[in-house]
Design an enzyme around this catalytic site. Structure first.
Site: not given
Ligand code: NAD
Length: 468
Positions: A221-223, A226, A243
């Site tokens: 997900g997002s940095t 993360g 990731e």
């Molecule tokens: P996001 O970080 O908003 O959400 C990702 C997941 O985390 C979701 O399931 C969300 O419900 C959950 N989440 C939200 N807050 C949380 C918390 N406090 N604790 C635990 N989980 C929580 O990301 P997104 O908008 O779904 O995805 C887009 C981002 O993901 C982009 O920045 C993209 O670059 C990144 N991404 C990275 C990779 C990689 O392999 N590096 C792959 C795909 C996407």
């Protein structure tokens, strides 16, 4: 209407309370998703913990067969899953869309069966024996994003299970339905409790990632999120694979043929409508070819149909959600305010849903938000450079480091530059291609740890050193 359910301990768990999942192609509903609770997370972790006691001592052959069986049931249900994925995520079925994603799921699950983590013998002589064994960790929490929900789910699930762990997955609330159905299908070939799924709002994420009985978190997900996951894992020193976001740079050297590379540039930047972690997100082009590259890139891109995921003529689909659409529109308008030039796309028509035209922005500069921030959508800034050292410096100035690429007819020269890019992966004359045996992960703030191949599998194990 289909009733979607969570799977906990091999059982179907429905909820009277649900939330609406939006179909981004239309703005209508893709289905109702069960609203899981803290109690559901606790039940799922408890089920995974119980199942771990027996799954962790199964033979490697049993776990290899489980991966092959997962690949087989995914193949058998590919059509159903791809339809559901396309409806809630927005990507069309064809091209590098939903069917391609299901194909990737099968390849990764199957390939995980073929990986080996043999016992390593450090010493075996008259003085004694030292062996290094790989042991599973326990319950793995998997958190996935909305861009490639099923493929990323399998990237987490398959190696975790292969290594002898059990899993609780929580998909993004934007795209939970296909994961619910996928887990239900995978449970037909797995013992109860080995793979569980809980759905709900973002708030449920920290309940899972901070749970005392979770041994490892694998998060994509997002940095920004993360970092929160990392903090929540500290309490019990959980293992982590993160990731995260990227802001991948591509550098075109002066010897490229703009027409010849136009298609490669297009897919590098716009696969999944740019909503891919390792997409090219900023393009640095040498002054001598700048206008030709802009012209050829725009000419190729102008012929690509963006539309509803349900339209078989669409090559690419909408932006997945309203918040992401607003971010993309904001970055484009900021770039224009800063003096950048739109050479293709730019503004939405009155189409329904979150469909946004493919947009190329020339005369973009470092320091503009469209260059410095991850856009994660169908827009690419093109930046002019005259000295390649400046381009490398700008590419490496980012706090992100997921991927990068160098484009040239001179592969040896490109390789030299490629190895100077601060990124976990680097490509020559392409960008973003993945292989199930090639390690993948980010440096700097793009992540922690590695996925895929034996390096990725090791991340779901701990080492036990035996002295005899
Ligand atoms: P996001 O970080 O908003 O959400 C990702 C997941 O985390 C979701 O399931 C969300 O419900 C959950 N989440 C939200 N807050 C949380 C918390 N406090 N604790 C635990 N989980 C929580 O990301 P997104 O908008 O779904 O995805 C887009 C981002 O993901 C982009 O920045 C993209 O670059 C990144 N991404 C990275 C990779 C990689 O392999 N590096 C792959 C795909 C996407």
């Amino acid at each position: 209407m289909t009733q979607f359910a969570m799977t906990i301990d091999g059982k179907v768990v429905t909820k009277t309370e649900t939330f609406n999942v939006i179909n981004p192609s239309t703005g209508g509903s893709a289905g109702q998703c069960p609203s899981g609770t803290v109690d559901d997370v606790n039940a799922a972790v408890a089920a995974a913990k119980t199942a771990y006691a027996s799954w962790s001592i199964t033979s490697d052959d049993v776990r290899k067969q489980a991966c092959r069986d997962m690949a087989a049931v995914l193949a058998a249900h590919a059509n159903e899953l791809a339809t559901l994925l396309s409806t809630e995520q927005g990507k069309p079925r064809g091209g590098l869309g939903a069917d391609f994603e299901l194909g990737g799921c099968q390849v990764w699950a199957g390939n995980t069966a073929e990986l080996e983590l043999p016992v390593e013998v450090i010493k075996d002589d008259n003085e004694g024996l030292i062996e290094v064994h790989r042991k599973p960790l326990g319950v793995v929490a998997s958190i996935t994003p909305w861009n490639w929900p099923l493929m990323i789910g399998i990237w987490h699930i398959a190696p975790a299970i292969r290594a002898g762990n059990t899993v609780v997955i929580k998909p993004s609330p934007y795209t939970p339905l296909s994961t619910l159905r996928m887990v239900e299908i995978l449970n037909t070939v797995l013992p109860a409790g080995v793979l569980n799924v809980v759905t709900g709002p973002d708030d449920l994420g920290p309940v899972l990632t901070g749970h005392a009985d979770v041994a490892k978190v694998t998060f994509t997900g997002s940095t920004e999120t993360g970092k929160k996951v990392m903090a929540s894992a500290a309490g019990t020193l959980k293992r982590l694979t993160l990731e995260l976001g990227g802001n991948d740079a591509g550098i075109l050297l002066p010897d490229v043929d703009p027409r010849q590379i136009a298609e490669g540039l297009f897919w590098s930047a716009f696969i999944n409508s740019g909503q891919t972690c390792a997409c090219m997100k900023r393009l640095y082009v040498h002054d001598s070819i700048y206008e030709d590259v802009c012209k050829e890139f725009a000419a190729f891109t102008a012929n690509i149909k963006v539309g509803s995921g349900a339209d078989t003529n669409s090559v690419l689909g909408p932006i997945q959600n309203a918040a992401q659409l607003a971010k993309v529109e904001d970055l484009i308008s900021d770039a224009v305010d800063q003096g950048a030039r739109i050479i293709l796309g730019g503004k939405r028509s009155t189409e329904a849903g979150y469909i946004h035209p493919l947009t190329l922005i020339a005369d973009a500069k470092d320091g503009m938000r469209i260059v410095d921030e991850e856009q994660f959508g169908p827009v690419l800034p093109i930046i002019r450079y005259s000295n390649v050292e400046d381009a490398i410096k700008a590419a490496n100035a980012s706090s992100m480091g997921l991927g990068a690429s160098v484009w040239s007819k001179d592969i040896a020269a490109a390789k030299k530059l490629a190895l100077r890019m601060e990124s976990g992966s680097v490509w020559i004359n392409g960008h973003g291609g993945l292989n199930p045996n090639a390690p993948f992960g980010g440096v700097k703030q793009s992540g922690l740890g590695t996925e895929f191949g034996t390096e990725g599998l090791k991340e779901f194990t701990s080492i036990q050193t035996l002295h005899a």
